[in-house]
Design a protein around this motif. Structure first.
Motif, PDB file in Angstrom:
ATOM      1  N   GLY A  48      29.697  -5.928   4.731  1.00 10.73           N
ATOM      2  CA  GLY A  48      28.651  -5.076   5.275  1.00 10.73           C
ATOM      3  C   GLY A  48      27.600  -4.821   4.207  1.00 10.73           C
ATOM      4  O   GLY A  48      27.874  -4.926   3.016  1.00 10.73           O
ATOM      5  N   GLU A  49      26.416  -4.474   4.687  1.00 13.67           N
ATOM      6  CA  GLU A  49      25.312  -4.231   3.745  1.00 13.67           C
ATOM      7  C   GLU A  49      25.578  -2.963   2.940  1.00 13.67           C
ATOM      8  O   GLU A  49      26.468  -2.186   3.284  1.00 13.67           O
ATOM      9  CB  GLU A  49      24.021  -4.055   4.528  1.00 13.67           C
ATOM     10  CG  GLU A  49      23.567  -5.343   5.175  1.00 13.67           C
ATOM     11  CD  GLU A  49      22.417  -5.122   6.138  1.00 13.67           C
ATOM     12  OE1 GLU A  49      22.012  -3.965   6.352  1.00 13.67           O
ATOM     13  OE2 GLU A  49      21.936  -6.128   6.673  1.00 13.67           O
ATOM     14  N   GLN A  99      28.829  -2.259  10.247  1.00 11.21           N
ATOM     15  CA  GLN A  99      27.396  -1.932  10.281  1.00 11.21           C
ATOM     16  C   GLN A  99      27.264  -0.471  10.669  1.00 11.21           C
ATOM     17  O   GLN A  99      27.854  -0.049  11.668  1.00 11.21           O
ATOM     18  CB  GLN A  99      26.682  -2.772  11.353  1.00 11.21           C
ATOM     19  CG  GLN A  99      26.106  -4.051  10.827  1.00 11.21           C
ATOM     20  CD  GLN A  99      25.331  -4.789  11.922  1.00 11.21           C
ATOM     21  OE1 GLN A  99      25.264  -4.372  13.069  1.00 11.21           O
ATOM     22  NE2 GLN A  99      24.766  -5.897  11.547  1.00 11.21           N
ATOM     23  N   ASN A 100      26.507   0.271   9.872  1.00 10.32           N
ATOM     24  CA  ASN A 100      26.291   1.697  10.160  1.00 10.32           C
ATOM     25  C   ASN A 100      27.587   2.424  10.495  1.00 10.32           C
ATOM     26  O   ASN A 100      27.656   3.195  11.450  1.00 10.32           O
ATOM     27  CB  ASN A 100      25.307   1.874  11.318  1.00 10.32           C
ATOM     28  CG  ASN A 100      23.970   1.276  10.991  1.00 10.32           C
ATOM     29  OD1 ASN A 100      23.516   1.349   9.845  1.00 10.32           O
ATOM     30  ND2 ASN A 100      23.350   0.645  11.963  1.00 10.32           N
ATOM     31  N   ALA A 160      26.872   0.589   4.375  1.00 13.22           N
ATOM     32  CA  ALA A 160      27.458   0.389   5.712  1.00 13.22           C
ATOM     33  C   ALA A 160      28.682   1.266   5.952  1.00 13.22           C
ATOM     34  O   ALA A 160      29.064   1.524   7.092  1.00 13.22           O
ATOM     35  CB  ALA A 160      27.822  -1.082   5.898  1.00 13.22           C
ATOM     36  N   HIS A 181      29.422  -7.413   0.055  1.00 11.74           N
ATOM     37  CA  HIS A 181      28.278  -7.509   0.956  1.00 11.74           C
ATOM     38  C   HIS A 181      27.848  -8.961   1.097  1.00 11.74           C
ATOM     39  O   HIS A 181      26.813  -9.255   1.684  1.00 11.74           O
ATOM     40  CB  HIS A 181      27.129  -6.589   0.520  1.00 11.74           C
ATOM     41  CG  HIS A 181      26.668  -6.820  -0.867  1.00 11.74           C
ATOM     42  ND1 HIS A 181      27.290  -6.260  -1.954  1.00 11.74           N
ATOM     43  CD2 HIS A 181      25.669  -7.575  -1.337  1.00 11.74           C
ATOM     44  CE1 HIS A 181      26.665  -6.665  -3.043  1.00 11.74           C
ATOM     45  NE2 HIS A 181      25.677  -7.453  -2.691  1.00 11.74           N
ATOM     46  N   GLU A 194      25.557 -12.939   8.231  1.00 15.00           N
ATOM     47  CA  GLU A 194      26.183 -11.858   8.993  1.00 15.00           C
ATOM     48  C   GLU A 194      25.601 -11.791  10.404  1.00 15.00           C
ATOM     49  O   GLU A 194      26.321 -11.666  11.382  1.00 15.00           O
ATOM     50  CB  GLU A 194      25.962 -10.494   8.304  1.00 15.00           C
ATOM     51  CG  GLU A 194      26.859 -10.228   7.129  1.00 15.00           C
ATOM     52  CD  GLU A 194      26.347 -10.856   5.847  1.00 15.00           C
ATOM     53  OE1 GLU A 194      25.387 -11.646   5.917  1.00 15.00           O
ATOM     54  OE2 GLU A 194      26.908 -10.581   4.794  1.00 15.00           O
ATOM     55  N   GLU A 195      24.259 -11.902  10.479  1.00 11.39           N
ATOM     56  CA  GLU A 195      23.614 -11.837  11.799  1.00 11.39           C
ATOM     57  C   GLU A 195      24.073 -13.002  12.665  1.00 11.39           C
ATOM     58  O   GLU A 195      24.352 -12.854  13.844  1.00 11.39           O
ATOM     59  CB  GLU A 195      22.099 -11.882  11.646  1.00 11.39           C
ATOM     60  CG  GLU A 195      21.517 -10.542  11.285  1.00 11.39           C
ATOM     61  CD  GLU A 195      20.081 -10.673  10.818  1.00 11.39           C
ATOM     62  OE1 GLU A 195      19.404  -9.666  10.845  1.00 11.39           O
ATOM     63  OE2 GLU A 195      19.651 -11.776  10.414  1.00 11.39           O
TER      64      GLU A 195
END
Ligand SMILES: Nc1ncnc2c1ncn2[C@@H]1O[C@H](COP(=O)(O)OP(=O)(O)OP(=O)(O)O)[C@@H](O)[C@H]1O
Length: 326
Positions: free
Chosen positions: A34-35, A206-207, A38, A190, A297-298
């Motif tokens: 995750g970024e 994510q989030n 996240a 990440h 990731e996307e």
């Protein structure tokens, strides 16, 4: 071995982890990607019993982290994303300090220090002061430290961050070795490609929510060699979408309206040019075609989403709402 159920963590009014569900099977390496921001460190700190969740449950080896933290600590080796080293301790003293904290006997500390320093390739540094070690050496020592009480579970928070390419490879090999030894490893990063090399399964956060989860073979096989193409049209997006769905080189189609269609394309550049020519000759009102820049990731998320649409997904009740491909 590790199970997380509807985990939530709020810092004040900010929700850093939201209803997170996760299962890590015995003896596997699970990559948590995750970024920045996240929610990886928050989740791992809860598992390591360093942070209390706002709600939800987390178990390690059947023990719940808030109900029985000392039993969890015995089973977990935790390597935080940044850890201090004591300036006035040698490598031997540093490991002895942590071994004693875990109530490991003196004789075991001695034999494990030898064995672990051999494993992390720091045998010749046993009497060096820890603050004189390079960053890569300190990270390897951190891994040795997390193993001093021989835990069955390792929780490693970005263990390769800040390392040069050679040290990253060494760290990866060490982690693969842990799996071969039968340890269960939860590791965050990440960088998805880096995790893919050493993990059995990957989850994307994510989030604060786990949004996708899949076996690593699926992530790498699907994500490699595919490009996302965006078709801009004057009109006819839906018809174009239908046509592209029947193309064997197109693995996913998203019609975003009459004027834009996005696809995942697995053909070569030449095949891409041929496809565009063929579509223009067939009368599609194409204004342009561009490659959609997107992180791995996307791309992974798109791929798992498209599997969800085609109902190939298995949704274990304890991993909702993430998309999981098995
Ligand atoms: N003690 C804290 N107080 C307030 N907010 C916090 C605190 N710790 C973390 N956060 C916030 O919670 C969110 C998740 O942080 P966390 O460190 O878990 O993310 P992360 O995925 O590990 O990120 P990174 O890769 O940067 O370490 C971030 O927005 C962060 O700013």
């Amino acid at each position: 071995m590790i199970r997380i159920e509807n985990l939530c963590k709020r810092y004040g009014r900010f929700e850093a982890v939201k209803n997170l569900n996760l299962d890590v099977r015995d003896g596997t390496v699970f990559g948590f990607v995750g970024e920045n921001g996240a929610g990886k460190t928050t989740t791992l700190s809860i598992l390591a019993t360093l942070l209390r969740p706002t709600s939800g449950r987390a178990y390690v080896g059947g023990e719940e982290v808030t109900r029985n933290p000392s039993a969890v600590r015995r089973q977990v080796g935790y390597m935080p994303d940044s850890f201090g080293v004591y300036d006035d301790l040698t490598v031997r003293e540093y490991l002895a300090f942590y071994g004693t904290a875990y109530r490991v006997s003196e004789s075991l500390i001695e034999s494990r220090t030898r064995e672990l320093l051999h494993r992390v390739n720091l045998e010749d540094k046993v009497d060096a002061y820890v603050n004189t070690l390079s960053r890569g050496m300190q990270q390897r020592l951190g891994l040795a430290r997390s193993l001093i009480h021989d835990p069955p579970v390792l929780i490693l928070d970005e263990p390769a961050s800040g390392l040069d390419p050679r040290s990253r490879i060494e760290m990866k090999d060490l982690i693969k070795g842990l799996r071969d030894q039968g340890k269960t490893v939860l590791i965050s990063s990440h960088i998805l490609p880096e995790l893919a090399e050493m993990c059995d399964e990957i989850g994307v956060i994510q989030n604060g929510s786990l949004v996708a989860c899949a076996a690593v073979e699926i992530v790498t096989a699907r994500a490699s060699g595919q490009r996302m193409l965006g078709f801009e049209l004057l009109e006819g997006g839906r018809l174009l979408g239908e046509r592209l769905r029947s193309n064997p080189l197109v693995t996913d189609v998203v019609v975003q309206g009459e004027q834009r269609v996005e696809v995942l394309f697995s053909g070569s550049e030449r095949q891409q040019v041929e496809l565009i020519r063929e579509l223009s000759l067939a009368g599609y009102a194409l204004k342009g075609v561009s490659e959609v820049a997107g992180s791995l990731e996307e791309l992974f998320l798109r791929l798992t989403e498209s599997d969800a649409r085609s109902e190939q997904i298995v949704q274990p009740e304890n991993a909702l709402p993430a998309s999981r491909v098995v």
